[in-house]
Each structure stands twice: as structure tokens, then as C-alpha cells.
Design an enzyme around this catalytic site. Structure first.
Site, short mmCIF file in Angstrom:
data_model
loop_
_atom_site.label_atom_id
_atom_site.label_comp_id
_atom_site.label_asym_id
_atom_site.label_seq_id
_atom_site.Cartn_x
_atom_site.Cartn_y
_atom_site.Cartn_z
N HIS A 72 0.86 -1.17 0.08
CA HIS A 72 -0.25 -0.12 -0.02
C HIS A 72 1.04 1.19 -0.07
O HIS A 72 1.82 1.38 0.89
CB HIS A 72 -0.92 0.08 1.27
CG HIS A 72 -2.22 -0.76 1.07
ND1 HIS A 72 -3.32 -0.65 1.87
CD2 HIS A 72 -2.52 -1.73 0.12
CE1 HIS A 72 -4.30 -1.50 1.07
NE2 HIS A 72 -3.75 -2.35 0.46
N TYR A 202 -9.55 5.89 6.75
CA TYR A 202 -10.11 6.26 8.31
C TYR A 202 -10.78 7.41 8.26
O TYR A 202 -10.46 8.50 7.64
CB TYR A 202 -8.61 6.77 8.98
CG TYR A 202 -7.51 5.73 9.17
CD1 TYR A 202 -7.42 4.92 10.27
CD2 TYR A 202 -6.49 5.08 8.38
CE1 TYR A 202 -6.34 4.08 10.65
CE2 TYR A 202 -5.58 4.16 8.36
CZ TYR A 202 -5.65 3.56 9.61
OH TYR A 202 -4.67 2.51 9.97
N PRO A 294 -5.13 0.84 18.56
CA PRO A 294 -5.10 0.33 16.98
C PRO A 294 -4.48 1.53 15.83
O PRO A 294 -4.36 1.11 14.83
CB PRO A 294 -5.71 -0.66 16.92
CG PRO A 294 -7.13 -0.42 17.98
CD PRO A 294 -6.42 0.38 18.98
N LYS A 298 0.15 0.32 15.09
CA LYS A 298 1.60 0.28 15.51
C LYS A 298 1.74 -1.00 16.56
O LYS A 298 3.04 -1.10 16.80
CB LYS A 298 1.91 1.61 16.22
CG LYS A 298 2.00 2.77 15.56
CD LYS A 298 3.19 2.81 14.67
CE LYS A 298 3.38 3.57 13.63
NZ LYS A 298 3.07 2.91 12.29
N TYR A 403 3.39 6.98 9.85
CA TYR A 403 2.43 5.65 9.62
C TYR A 403 3.27 4.57 9.09
O TYR A 403 3.28 3.29 9.35
CB TYR A 403 1.48 6.02 8.76
CG TYR A 403 0.24 4.97 8.55
CD1 TYR A 403 -0.87 5.07 9.37
CD2 TYR A 403 0.23 4.11 7.59
CE1 TYR A 403 -1.69 3.95 9.20
CE2 TYR A 403 -0.43 3.08 7.57
CZ TYR A 403 -1.68 2.93 8.46
OH TYR A 403 -2.32 2.14 8.41
#
Ligand code: FAD
Ligand code: PHB
Length: 412
Positions: A72, A202, A294, A298, A403
Site C-alpha cells: 500500500h 480512516y 490500534p 503500531k 504511519y
């Protein structure tokens, strides 16, 4: 019974450590309270940083991940009816993440370590405590088949998760803990339906957070923020899909394919750190030492970075032992560094530097995306921050570089 490195827990951290040491000829025994089937069946994380993917390749357990995992190059953030994409390679000098389930990683590590190379794991063997951790022969006391036994080790790795016994074997006055509980949970569904979009979404919404993730092109993982005391029994599949769609921008909601659940569960959200992560010859790693909510993906990745540092430290110890006798180095001159033990000595401080940065990012990203209360000011501040971040190169870079995962420190 004696081994070089005794490991409590066969989650990703315990298995990865055992496998990396096995490849260097260092003996380990893992003591695991659950059955192999139970450990292999747990559904948890799904996003792997490049550092962890490289470590799995080094463990020679990355072949299937490289074949079947999805690379991704970005994530989407939905807010205020908008969908903004954060491009990872553009903001991180080419870095990406891999979408590949923790369940699959566990399976691959079990196959490589146990089935193919004969690594020892005692399943259904519960550690009770660690004794003598501040001597040269720490011992894992465990129960198996109704009998109490002990495993004498050079070192003990406490990889037994948040509820394990390794951390609890340390007296309270030797350990400092930091903790935050969030006032909500995540209700998650796993279903054999194609993902709504080719990258994660998200979503910040006035009804609460939602996340669209996946395990493959045909298997989706979705979450919605729920009440902290909510129960899975309160949710039908239809109610879940309806709530998810309400929290997504209309274009995305139209694309959601619904289907029956393979699994549905509720996860509470916590931030937790125990300091230090080393007590004599007992080393904590992964969830045994720290927990993150979550949202930043991580938890699993931090377990891997701890194992990176711990495996390097143990290899330095055992490899130098092979090339230079212990007694020559056992009393270093003042000011000199013992190259055999210096990485073990620095493990806690090195691992914690990275842990705290992930604790901070996960807390911040959770605060940005979830509904905490009904206060209209809080909501407008979130929207304004998201608007600022996504309109600024610095903002996008900050999200992207955290990220994809901050770099591991390298040692010579
Ligand atoms: P664990 O995976 O917890 O493994 C610890 C092992 O120790 C277990 O197998 C346990 O059975 C064993 N054990 C415990 N006590 C004993 C004992 N006394 N004796 C012997 N063995 C013992 N992270 C993400 O990044 N994204 C997610 O979506 C996500 N979802 C999650 C959902 C849930 C329900 C949970 C609990 C965690 C989730 N995480 C997620 C976090 C991530 O899964 C963990 O960070 C990761 O599993 C940590 O690996 P670990 O090996 O350190 O601990
Ligand atoms: C998941 O796929 O389970 C997942 C992905 C990203 C997260 C959390 C969970 O931040």
C-alpha cells in the site's frame, strides 16, 4: 531443563525472536499457555511496516508475505464529507507498508521455526513467574500437564503480552508504568467481501470513527467506534454494515459490499508503557511492555522493533562469546565499553525511544479521529486540524513518516 534463551509467549514477538536466534545457532525454548490452534487462529493486526517486513525476510519467513501481501502506497482520511489521500512514497522517500494479517505471519513463523527447523515450543504450558532474573541463571517456573516445572536459562524474554507474568515477576518499586484508557472501543468485523477501496480509509465522523481495512482482494476488515461497554451480542451483521456506511463519505458508502461475518469482536483502546524493559537477565518485548490503541497500526510493528533490538543484543553477546573468551571482557576498564554486553545494557533505552514515539503518534492519531464527547468545539477543532494537516506538505509528511514507521537504530 536448560536453554540459552527462554521465551515466554508464542505470539509474534516470541516466535520472531526464537526464529532469528535459531538461524544463528542459539537455542531457545518457548513456553506458551494456549494451544497451537488457538494462537494460530487469533485475528488481530493487518498493517506491516517495512522494518518488520525486512525482519520477517531475515527470519526466512517472508516468502508468502512477499507473494500474497498487498503493498500500500497510501491511506485515505475521510472528514467533513471529503476524502484526502496521504501518499507515502512522495512524503517518505519511497517507503510503503504491507497489508498482511498477523494471523498469516504467525502461521508462517510457526511453519519455519517449528515444522521445518524443529524449534521447541511447549504449548498449553503456563508460565507462573520468573525467578532469579538478577542472577546468571534466571528460571521460568511453569505448569504443564498439571505439574510445576522449571526452565533454567542464560536469558529470559518476556514476550507474553499485556496480561503475562514476566512483567508481574518484577517488584512494583522497580517498575514505572504509564497508562491511559480511552472512553470507547472498536467493534470489528471480518468478512469475505471485496474491500470498499484499494487502500485503507480512516474516517472521522460525527457519529464516531470508522476504519475500512482488508486482508486480501476478497477479504475485508472493518471497524466502527463503539461504546466502551458495548457487547458483540448487541450487533447484527446488518446493524454493523448500516453503521459503517453512515460514517463513510457517500461515494465510499455506495461501494461497500456487505456479507456475513467470519468474526466479530470488540477491542478496548489503551496506551500503556512499562519502564524499564530490562531487569537483570529478564527482557520484556512487545505487548508485555507496551500497548497502543490500534488507530496507528503500531502494536504489532512495535513488537517487531523490540525483537530487532533484542535479537541484535543477544547475537552480539553470543557471537562475541564465540570469538573472544568471556573472562577477558568480564571486567571492562572504566570508560571502556564491553562489546559483548553493551547492546543488552542499552536494550531498554534504545527500544523505549522508538516505543514512546509510537505511543505519541497512536495517542495523537486516536485523538484526531474519534468522537470523545458531544462538545461542538472539540469537533470543529478536529475538522480544522484535519483541514490544516491535509493542506500542508509538513502535515502530510508528519502523518506519512509516522504511519510507514520510524527507522530502526543501526548498530555495528
Ligand atoms: P501477543 O500477541 O499478545 O502474544 C503473547 C503470547 O503470550 C500469547 O500467545 C499468550 O497466549 C502468551 N501468554 C500470555 N501469558 C502467558 C503465560 N503466563 N505463560 C505462557 N504464555 C503466555 N495491533 C495492530 O497494529 N493493529 C490491530 O488491528 C490490532 N488489533 C488487536 C486486537 C486485539 C484483540 C488485541 C489483543 C491486539 C491487537 N493489536 C493490534 C495489537 C497486536 O496484535 C499486538 O501488539 C501483538 O499481538 C503483540 O504481539 P506479542 O507477541 O507481543 O503479544
Ligand atoms: C486491520 O487491518 O486490522 C487494521 C488496520 C489498520 C489499523 C488497525 C487495524 O490502524
Amino acid at each position: 531443563m536448560r536453554t540459552q534463551v527462554g521465551i515466554i509467549g508464542s505470539g509474534p514477538s516470541g516466535l520472531l525472536l526464537a526464529r532469528l536466534l535459531q538461524l544463528q545457532g542459539i537455542d531457545t525454548v518457548i513456553v506458551e499457555s494456549r494451544s497451537r490452534e488457538y494462537v494460530a487462529g487469533r485475528i488481530r493486526a493487518g498493517v506491516i511496516e517495512q522494518g518488520m517486513a525486512d525482519l520477517l525476510r531475515e527470519a526466512r519467513a517472508g516468502e508468502r508475505m512477499d507473494r500474497e501481501g498487498l503493498i500500500h502506497e497510501g491511506i485515505n482520511i475521510a472528514f467533513d464529507g471529503r476524502l484526502e489521500r496521504i501518499d507515502f512514497p512522495k512524503h517518505t522517500n519511497g517507503k510503503v507498508v504491507m497489508v498482511y494479517g498477523q494471523t498469516e505471519i504467525t502461521h508462517d513463523l510457526m511453519k519455519a521455526h517449528i515444522d521445518e527447523a524443529g524449534g521447541i515450543v511447549y504449548y498449553e504450558a503456563s508460565a507462573v513467574r520468573v525467578d532469579d532474573y538478577d542472577t546468571k541463571s534466571p528460571r521460568i517456573i511453569y505448569e504443564r500437564n498439571g505439574q510445576q516445572k522449571e526452565l533454567v536459562c542464560d536469558f529470559v524474554a518476556g514476550c507474553d503480552g499485556f496480561h503475562g507474568v514476566a512483567r508481574r515477576s518484577i517488584p512494583n518499586n522497580k517498575i514505572t508504568t504509564f497508562e491511559r484508557t480511552y472512553p470507547f472501543g472498536w467493534l470489528g468485523i471480518l468478512s469475505d467481501v471485496p474491500p470498499v477501496k484499494d487502500e485503507l480509509i480512516y474516517a472521522n465522523h460525527e457519529r464516531g470513527f470508522a476504519l475500512c481495512s482488508m486482508r486480501s482482494h476478497t477479504r475485508s476488515r472493518y471497524y466502527v467506534q463503539c461504546e466502551i461497554d458495548d457487547k458483540v451480542e448487541n450487533w447484527t451483521d446488518d446493524a454493523f454494515w448500516e453503521e459503517l456506511c453512515r460514517r463513510l463519505p457517500p461515494d465510499a458508502a455506495e461501494n461497500v459490499t456487505t456479507g456475513p461475518r467470519l468474526e466479530m469482536s470488540i477491542t478496548p483502546l489503551h496506551s500503556f508503557v512499562a519502564e524499564p524493559m530490562r531487569f537483570g537477565r529478564l527482557f520484556l518485548a512487545g505487548d508485555a511492555a507496551h500497548i497502543v490503541p490500534p488507530t496507528g497500526a503500531k502494536g504489532l510493528n512495535l513488537a517487531a522493533s523490540d525483537i530487532y533490538y533484542l535479537s541484535r543484543a543477544l547475537l552480539a553477546y553470543y557471537k562475541d562469546k564465540r570469538s573472544s573468551p568471556v573472562d577477558k571482557r568480564s571486567t571492562p576498564q572504566s570508560g571502556s565499553v564491553d562489546k559483548r554486553t553493551d547492546l543488552l545494557d542499552r536494550y531498554s533505552e534504545t527500544a523505549l525511544r522508538r516505543v514512546w514515539k509510537a505511543i505519541r503518534f497512536s495517542w495523537w492519531y486516536t485523538s484526531l479521529l474519534h468522537k470523545f464527547d458531544d462538545d461542538p468545539l472539540s469537533r470543529r477543532l478536529q475538522i480544522s486540524e484535519l483541514d490544516y494537516l491535509t493542506s500542508s506538505d509538513a502535515g502530510r509528511t508528519m502523518i506519512a513518516e509516522n504511519y510507514v514507521g520510524l527507522p530502526y537504530e543501526k548498530f555495528e
